[in-house]
Design a protein around this motif. Structure first.
Motif: not given
Length: 202
Positions: A193-201
């Motif tokens: 799997x190749x992915x991009x993401x957005x994280x909120x801390x």
């Protein structure tokens, strides 16, 4: 005294707001990912003969995938759980897979601009489900394990984008049945799997 407490509170809030993700020593985070999956799925000879010449080898070839996650970032490492979903079809025979995975990454900062790289291991449960045209649906469960590498980049206070590659091994079989009789089997071997993401801390 009240003014002093108020001033101290304002200073504390202000200083917390100025801390970026890359400088935080410990944060909880939530996020989402989208990407593409390449999976190796093998078909039994019975499946090829009985299921309208179905060959599932490429059923998840460049299949769209999405996921949600939550975890703890300790600065130099992170621990998190991920749920992700992928579906594909071959000759009207649809397969879907769901994964519930626990991951641990080692994180290394690259610069002072909030860039970090990571590498880690994952393990969890894979669910494989078929919804074949004209046949009884079947769901099976198996273990999945592997690893991932990628890059984290702080883009604003509390927000970071993530790009990564994940490779997971599987050994999960799903049967195809007609009137209670098995007419074929598909076996999931691995996922890339190749992915991009957005994280909120926070």
């Amino acid at each position: 005294m009240k003014k002093l407490v108020l001033a101290a509170s304002i200073m504390a809030v202000s200083s917390m707001g100025s801390i970026g993700v890359a400088n935080a020593s410990e944060t909880t985070f939530v996020g989402g990912t989208v990407g593409q999956t390449w999976s190796r799925v093998t078909s039994s000879q019975a499946a090829k003969d009985n299921l309208d010449y179905a060959d599932f080898d490429n059923v998840f070839n460049q299949a769209a995938t999405w996921g949600i996650r939550a975890g703890k970032d300790l600065g130099d490492k992170r621990f998190y759980a991920t749920y992700d979903y992928t579906s594909g079809a071959a000759h009207h025979n649809k397969l879907t897979q769901e994964n519930l995975i626990g991951s641990a990454d080692y994180i290394y900062p690259v610069n002072d601009m909030g860039t970090r790289v990571f590498a880690g291991l994952s393990a969890g449960i894979n669910s494989l489900n078929n919804t074949p045209a004209g046949y009884t649906s079947n769901r099976s469960y198996g273990f999945t394990y592997g690893g991932q590498v990628g890059v984290l980049q702080t883009v604003a206070d509390n927000f970071e984008v993530e790009g990564g590659l994940k490779y997971m091994l599987n050994n999960n079989n799903v049967d195809f049945r007609e009137d209670g009789d098995k007419v074929g089997t598909a076996t999931l071997k691995n996922n890339k799997t190749m992915y991009i993401g957005l994280n909120y801390h926070f």
